[in-house]
Design an enzyme around this catalytic site. Sequence first.
Site, PDB file in Angstrom:
ATOM      1  N   ASP A   1      72.816 -14.162 -33.439  1.00  0.00           N
ATOM      2  CA  ASP A   1      73.834 -15.071 -33.993  1.00  0.00           C
ATOM      3  C   ASP A   1      73.209 -16.128 -34.896  1.00  0.00           C
ATOM      4  O   ASP A   1      73.758 -16.494 -35.926  1.00  0.00           O
ATOM      5  CB  ASP A   1      74.563 -15.807 -32.857  1.00  0.00           C
ATOM      6  CG  ASP A   1      75.417 -14.854 -32.049  1.00  0.00           C
ATOM      7  OD1 ASP A   1      75.405 -13.643 -32.354  1.00  0.00           O
ATOM      8  OD2 ASP A   1      76.090 -15.331 -31.119  1.00  0.00           O
TER       9      ASP A   1
ATOM     10  N   GLU B   1      70.749 -16.023 -36.785  1.00  0.00           N
ATOM     11  CA  GLU B   1      70.404 -15.526 -38.106  1.00  0.00           C
ATOM     12  C   GLU B   1      71.670 -15.433 -38.966  1.00  0.00           C
ATOM     13  O   GLU B   1      71.672 -15.785 -40.146  1.00  0.00           O
ATOM     14  CB  GLU B   1      69.737 -14.147 -37.964  1.00  0.00           C
ATOM     15  CG  GLU B   1      69.197 -13.566 -39.251  1.00  0.00           C
ATOM     16  CD  GLU B   1      68.086 -14.392 -39.861  1.00  0.00           C
ATOM     17  OE1 GLU B   1      67.525 -15.280 -39.192  1.00  0.00           O
ATOM     18  OE2 GLU B   1      67.784 -14.160 -41.043  1.00  0.00           O
TER      19      GLU B   1
ATOM     20  N   ILE C   1      86.460 -23.934 -34.743  1.00  0.00           N
ATOM     21  CA  ILE C   1      86.074 -25.256 -34.267  1.00  0.00           C
ATOM     22  C   ILE C   1      84.774 -25.622 -34.955  1.00  0.00           C
ATOM     23  O   ILE C   1      83.930 -24.768 -35.200  1.00  0.00           O
ATOM     24  CB  ILE C   1      85.972 -25.212 -32.724  1.00  0.00           C
ATOM     25  CG1 ILE C   1      85.818 -26.577 -32.106  1.00  0.00           C
ATOM     26  CG2 ILE C   1      84.877 -24.325 -32.266  1.00  0.00           C
ATOM     27  CD1 ILE C   1      85.999 -26.521 -30.589  1.00  0.00           C
TER      28      ILE C   1
ATOM     29  N   LYS D   1      81.107 -23.915 -23.470  1.00  0.00           N
ATOM     30  CA  LYS D   1      81.570 -23.034 -24.547  1.00  0.00           C
ATOM     31  C   LYS D   1      81.248 -21.612 -24.112  1.00  0.00           C
ATOM     32  O   LYS D   1      80.086 -21.188 -24.128  1.00  0.00           O
ATOM     33  CB  LYS D   1      80.882 -23.364 -25.870  1.00  0.00           C
ATOM     34  CG  LYS D   1      81.412 -22.536 -27.025  1.00  0.00           C
ATOM     35  CD  LYS D   1      80.873 -23.026 -28.349  1.00  0.00           C
ATOM     36  CE  LYS D   1      81.559 -22.365 -29.523  1.00  0.00           C
ATOM     37  NZ  LYS D   1      81.433 -20.923 -29.558  1.00  0.00           N
TER      38      LYS D   1
ATOM     39  N   GLU E   1      89.238 -17.727 -23.108  1.00  0.00           N
ATOM     40  CA  GLU E   1      88.161 -16.808 -23.445  1.00  0.00           C
ATOM     41  C   GLU E   1      88.122 -15.653 -22.452  1.00  0.00           C
ATOM     42  O   GLU E   1      88.097 -15.877 -21.241  1.00  0.00           O
ATOM     43  CB  GLU E   1      86.837 -17.591 -23.377  1.00  0.00           C
ATOM     44  CG  GLU E   1      85.701 -16.974 -24.136  1.00  0.00           C
ATOM     45  CD  GLU E   1      85.679 -17.358 -25.621  1.00  0.00           C
ATOM     46  OE1 GLU E   1      86.673 -17.948 -26.113  1.00  0.00           O
ATOM     47  OE2 GLU E   1      84.671 -17.044 -26.275  1.00  0.00           O
TER      48      GLU E   1
ATOM     49  N   LYS F   1      86.384 -32.386 -26.451  1.00  0.00           N
ATOM     50  CA  LYS F   1      87.731 -32.530 -27.005  1.00  0.00           C
ATOM     51  C   LYS F   1      88.228 -33.930 -26.696  1.00  0.00           C
ATOM     52  O   LYS F   1      88.053 -34.404 -25.567  1.00  0.00           O
ATOM     53  CB  LYS F   1      88.673 -31.514 -26.353  1.00  0.00           C
ATOM     54  CG  LYS F   1      88.233 -30.067 -26.556  1.00  0.00           C
ATOM     55  CD  LYS F   1      89.054 -29.074 -25.751  1.00  0.00           C
ATOM     56  CE  LYS F   1      88.505 -27.669 -26.006  1.00  0.00           C
ATOM     57  NZ  LYS F   1      89.161 -26.633 -25.198  1.00  0.00           N
TER      58      LYS F   1
ATOM     59  N   CYS G   1      42.754  -1.265 -16.031  1.00  0.00           N
ATOM     60  CA  CYS G   1      41.325  -1.164 -16.312  1.00  0.00           C
ATOM     61  C   CYS G   1      40.643  -0.853 -14.988  1.00  0.00           C
ATOM     62  O   CYS G   1      40.917  -1.497 -13.980  1.00  0.00           O
ATOM     63  CB  CYS G   1      40.827  -2.498 -16.871  1.00  0.00           C
ATOM     64  SG  CYS G   1      39.053  -2.708 -16.707  1.00  0.00           S
TER      65      CYS G   1
END
Length: 694
Positions: free
Chosen positions: A41, A43, A91, A129, A186, A313, A449
């Site tokens: 996001d 980017e 927003i 959010k 949401e 808000k 190893c």
Amino acid sequence: MTTPDLFASDDAPAKRLAELRQTLHTWAHQYYVLDQPSVPDAEYDRLFKELQALEASHPGLLTADSPTQRVGGKPLDGFAQVRHAVPMLSIRTETDTTPAGAENFDTRIRRELGLGEDQPAVQYMAEPKFDGLAMNLRYHHGVLVQAATRGDGEVGEDVTQNIRTIGQIPLRLPADAPPVLEVRGEVYMRRDDFDALNERQRRKIAAGAKGEKTFVNPRNAAAGAVRQLDPAIAAQRPLSFFAYGLGEVTSAAQGGPDWDSHQALLASLKIWSFPVCDLSQKAQGASELVAFYAGIAAQRDTLAYDIDGVVYKVDSLALQRRLGFVTREPRWAVAHKFPAQEMLTSVLAIDVQVGRTGKLTPVAKLAPVFVGGVTVTNATLHNEDEARRKDVRVGDTVIVRRAGDVIPEVVSVLPDKRVGNPEPFTMPRVCPVCGSAAVREEDEADFRCTGGLFCSAQRKQAILHFAQRRAVEVEGLGDKLVDQLVDVGIVRTLPDLYRLGLTALANLPRMADKSAQNIVDALQKSKQTTLPRFLFGLGIRHVGEATAKELARHFGKLDAVMDASAEQLLAVADVGPIVAQSIHTFFAQPHNREVVEQLRACGVSWPEGEPAPVAAQPLSGKTLVLTGTLPTLGREEAKALIEAAGGKVAGSVSKKTSFVVAGAEAGSKLDKACDLGVPVIDEAALKQLIEAGT
Ligand code: IVH
């Protein structure tokens, strides 16, 4: 902080504008329509901002189809279109992740309301959010008649059928609900549901199912589920919902509700049985917004769902009306983002690091990038299979993720950005430090190893492990000094540490006399230790702090541990067959016994005790995993109960788990238990087990 320059910026503005729009269109299509984003996001936001700035300085070049001119994605073919009665706005986003982000908002609000310095603090509601997708739920006379996505803010998609499958969304409201009510919120997917879904997807793919894919993150999985054309498939994708606002509502003049604050309307939604996030709270003035931001940021990684910031808000609806809107954004709200947890960067090299037990780990060396709140230059690729599965190559542009305290990871490669044809990664067949053979045991993902303490990398790690605070603690003996001591050759084994003289230390480059004295003192002090610390410090494979404590408690004396057979070791509470074998093998090696003897001869000592009587307890030797909400016991209570009965509580389910204790809303752990055939019990059965055995 650098981000790979995907585009040269010296082009003429018109050309650059076209380039940005094209790229953003492609990315937006992948994100919104295909639910399969190709870049983080952050980017997308970065290029979006560049486009906004460029358009602002060249207004003549603004076009109606620019990505800046829409709010969300375009409606998908296949769903009926819905014109929103009240547009679903965007927003304003504050990306300054310092307290200034909250303070700027408060300052702006006070200025717009014409409040002087001596006037009281503004009341806000502060909410997480949520990282999902916005939904408008329309109720007529209390009945859910339509659910629509945001779409472009004006027109969304009718996804009613799919939304009806979300158990948390009420289909019918109590009689006091207004005749017309649109609830906005949401739709999201919980992290455990997401993990379980991806696990199921992986199994389907492994079984050869066509057209199945795994999802990049919970938000894309949620978006995919909501926009699944077949509601039967959508119903198999567990979704959740948080309400945070309203669309059209019967006005007070026509008998609708007369709320005066955002808090009051959330309270009504809660009464009407909409899920409202209980982290949302009132905040007074900038200082409480700042405190809320910090408080939620601290909890971010422990929440059951993804959030990417908080939203402030203005609480009073009268003040909201006074503040109004600018273009498509309300003036009374702002989203204050958290630092991005995923960023783009490029791979400069792939190194192979050697751990204490010889484990070889491929590590991507990255162009420094600010992610998850810190600058990251290394990201683990875990092992050869992972590195090859992700196909990370030198020079690649990659997405790096860092969440919480978790070590940074390469999530994926952007194949389109690969230049030329760099070699795929292969694990070297010899140790990059000592040249001994590197082997991968059957059923193991890791190469090791085989050089043991011949390998200087393993020696260094073994010394650091011994000297760490949780082991015998040699203050000031850090990795730089250990590197020097081992490289110069004055420390080869642990006992060599105690043979270090002041002169040898003071002769090391960059070592002040005072520091040398401090190390000598710290070594002296470390000689008085405890048996658990000493045992842990030896670095026996699979023996962590907890096992070391159990060993000490069980046997009392070091010699008893050293001489114990594998069977005798198995009687220790924390010890299973693999650990027992590992301890036994360790002490069967003469050179390990020699190290112990020499350490004792150098004066390392601890109080020894008597072996603990082994009382058989009902859950001795049992490992339990808790999942979901138990009817009466809290998680900590259940854990204490199990431990008091001699059992252990683990965080994840494996073949070795004795029981999974499942409560309401149990998630992926329950699925895993069923897969592995681990017995699943409920709280009542747990209590019975404990009582039966006492
Ligand atoms: S309020 C007019 N509150 O963030 C204000 N939005 O652009 C409308 N979001 O996609 C939004 N959590 O879905 C609001 N607590 C919250 C939110 C929230 C997440 C999303 C929303 C939208 C974006 C805002």
